[in-house]
Enzyme design. Structure first.
Site, PDB file in Angstrom:
ATOM      1  N   GLU A  97      50.395  13.566 -27.622  1.00  0.00           N
ATOM      2  CA  GLU A  97      51.592  13.395 -26.438  1.00  0.00           C
ATOM      3  C   GLU A  97      52.730  12.468 -26.244  1.00  0.00           C
ATOM      4  OE1 GLU A  97      49.264  13.231 -22.708  1.00  0.00           O
ATOM      5  OE2 GLU A  97      47.809  14.336 -23.705  1.00  0.00           O
ATOM      6  N   GLY A 102      30.406  -3.568 -40.249  1.00  0.00           N
ATOM      7  CA  GLY A 102      29.848  -4.058 -41.542  1.00  0.00           C
ATOM      8  C   GLY A 102      29.168  -2.323 -41.990  1.00  0.00           C
ATOM      9  N   GLU A 125      55.249  22.115 -32.094  1.00  0.00           N
ATOM     10  CA  GLU A 125      55.183  23.804 -33.260  1.00  0.00           C
ATOM     11  C   GLU A 125      55.584  23.020 -34.373  1.00  0.00           C
ATOM     12  OE1 GLU A 125      58.517  26.191 -30.030  1.00  0.00           O
ATOM     13  OE2 GLU A 125      59.227  25.570 -31.667  1.00  0.00           O
TER      14      GLU A 125
END
Length: 395
Positions: A369, A345, A119
């Site tokens: 998670e 590179g 949330e």
């Protein structure tokens, strides 16, 4: 079999999965739109028989699937993992009716699942969830379980927000965690199975660094009944943590797959690239970096396999091992891919280069998670919780 080696048939299966990912799934993934659910890709995972294995496999097999797919097609790996994460609570805690309705569709790829825990104010601190599940149309004593209304009205209405939800807002079903008992912390959360077509449920896609779909959900008095509960009322935190204990080592496997792809690309590049009168690999500064990349990748792989095996054997220290595996593997993959980009590179920074893609993919697993800091907190708490019980504590 130990956690440190694989049987020949497992090695052959992993090679088969890598080939499937490169030859069958990569072309479908390339047709998808970043930030959107690729339903043909999800369907292809079902057709190839990989999605059903989410509900019949142990933790180690799940890790082997995720690592192998990630090596050649991170989009396929993520689509598979999100189906498992979203629907595992249904498989493990759902009623017969819930499983019969949804698991066949998740398994064949015709329904997309999502795990709705985070949330805006409760990401890593999952016990601080604020999405409210309020009794519909009547009050109840604290701790009492509301029954469905006799006239068909809902037992609860969900009000609040979820954010950073993978597969939102395009999923067909959500495993939603909501607060049923205010002020009770982790003990007052209930898990609900919420179909996407429930009235009052809306969503918005979020533009994120990670290529897979992520969105926010708004719940405006969304009706749910006792038939939508996964597990028991006020015991939903266990549903969430049980799911994460299974999937955290496999997040590590996803990271290992990406790290191995970056390492192999670096070996090929440094062996072929001319520089300073020889090949890049002839420079000790380069070869030592490659050795370090290989060392860390192998250490992460072994820890992931050990954590998965501990889960499959129902070992008592699964939370600690799962946290260690996710932490080490995701941090390792970030290091390895960053080194790979440096050794390649400027070409590796060009849009469309495999390492450019991996560089964007690898950042999110260190957050979702449970962020790396949360994993360290879990590890420390588990160490202190078991202090004196293992025979290894100091005087």
């Amino acid at each position: 079999m130990t956690a440190f080696s694989l049987e020949p048939e497992q090695l052959a299966w992993c090679a088969h999965l890598r080939a499937l990912a490169a030859e069958r799934l990569r072309p479908v993934a390339d047709e998808g739109e970043p930030g959107r659910v690729n339903r043909p890709l999800v369907a292809a995972l079902g057709t190839l028989g990989l999605l059903p294995r989410l509900f019949t496999s142990g933790a180690l097999e799940l890790c082997l699937m995720r690592e192998s797919l990630a090596y050649a097609c991170t989009e396929a790996e993520t689509a598979l993992a999100l189906q498992g994460l979203g629907a595992h609570p249904v498989h493990a805690h759902g009623t017969e009716a819930q499983r019969a309705r949804w698991l066949p569709r998740v398994s064949d790829g015709t329904a997309v699942a999502a795990f709705a825990l985070s949330e805006p104010g409760a990401g890593s601190d999952a016990a601080a969830l604020a999405l409210r599940a309020e009794p519909a149309g009547r009050t109840r004593p604290a701790g009492a379980v509301p029954a469905a209304e006799p006239d068909g009205r809902s037992a609860w209405r969900l009000t609040g927000e979820k954010c950073w939800i993978s597969n939102a807002p395009e999923a067909d079903l959500y495993t939603v965690f909501a607060r049923t008992t205010p002020g009770a912390g982790a003990r007052g959360v209930t898990a609900f199975l919420v179909p996407a077509d429930r009235p009052g449920l809306t969503g918005t896609p979020l533009a994120m660094l990670s290529p897979h779909p992520i969105g926010a959900l708004t719940f405006d008095a969304v009706p749910v009944t006792a038939d939508d509960v996964l597990g028991e009322p006020d015991r939903g935190f266990r549903v969430a943590m049980g799911t994460l204990n299974l999937f955290r080592p496999s997040v590590g496997a996803f990271a290992v797959g990406m790290a191995r792809a970056a390492l192999d690309a670096t070996l090929a590049h440094t062996a072929a690239r001319d520089a300073f009168g020889g090949r890049l690999r002839d420079l000790q500064a380069v070869s030592h970096q490659v050795a370090e990349m290989a060392l860390r990748t192998e250490a992460a792989r072994l820890m992931v396999y050990a954590a998965a095996t501990a889960y499959d054997e129902n070992a008592p220290d699964v939370p600690k091992r799962a946290a260690m595996a996710k932490l080490l593997a995701t941090e390792t993959a970030q290091y390895v891919i960053d080194r790979a980009v440096q050794l390649h590179g400027a070409r590796a920074l060009q849009r469309g280069h495999p390492l450019e893609h991996l560089y964007r993919e690898v950042r999110a697993p260190r957050v979702y998670e449970g962020a790396s800091e949360v994993q360290r907190d879990i590890i420390a708490k588990e160490l202190y919780r078991t202090q004196g019980t293992t025979g290894e504590a100091g005087a």
